[in-house]
Design a protein around this motif. Structure first.
Motif: not given
Length: 122
Positions: A35-36, A50-51, A55-58, A61-63
């Motif tokens: 996460a982030a 990992l890619y 996510v979301g309006k904000s 970043r996730y991998l």
């Protein structure tokens, strides 16, 4: 609003509340997400398979692992975003974390994918 839509809204609200309290106890399995993660080292991401996904309006970043990226539910959610340059998912961050947990632990069946897409999408 249709009766089925009202039930879906109540269910979504309940899941959000429960997941927010659950997520305070700990994050999802690091194998599926980081996460982030703000690292921009693409070679490192490729070596771990990992890619990045936003996510979301904000645009948090996730991998994600290739197993998550290849899941039909995830692909449908990213297809709905309509962006070609980057992979995005149009849902609340807490719902995305719940989605990742579900993909790791519950393996939703194809017959429920339409309902699940409606549940997770904005």
């Amino acid at each position: 609003m249709a009766r089925g839509g009202n039930k879906l809204t109540k269910l979504k609200s309940s899941v959000l509340k429960k997941w927010q309290s659950f997520s305070k106890l700990g994050r999802s399995n690091a194998n599926a997400i980081a996460a982030a993660n703000h690292s921009s080292d693409d070679e490192e991401n490729d070596s771990k398979h990992l890619y990045p996904v936003y996510v979301g309006k904000s645009r948090r970043r996730y991998l994600i692992s290739s197993a998550v990226a290849d899941h039909p539910l995830f692909r449908e959610l990213t297809d709905r975003s309509g962006e070609a340059d980057i992979v995005t998912v149009g849902c609340e961050v807490v719902m995305f974390e719940h989605l990742l947990w579900m993909l790791e632990n519950a393996d939703p069946q194809p017959e429920s994918l339409d309902e699940l897409v409606e549940f997770y999408a904005y």
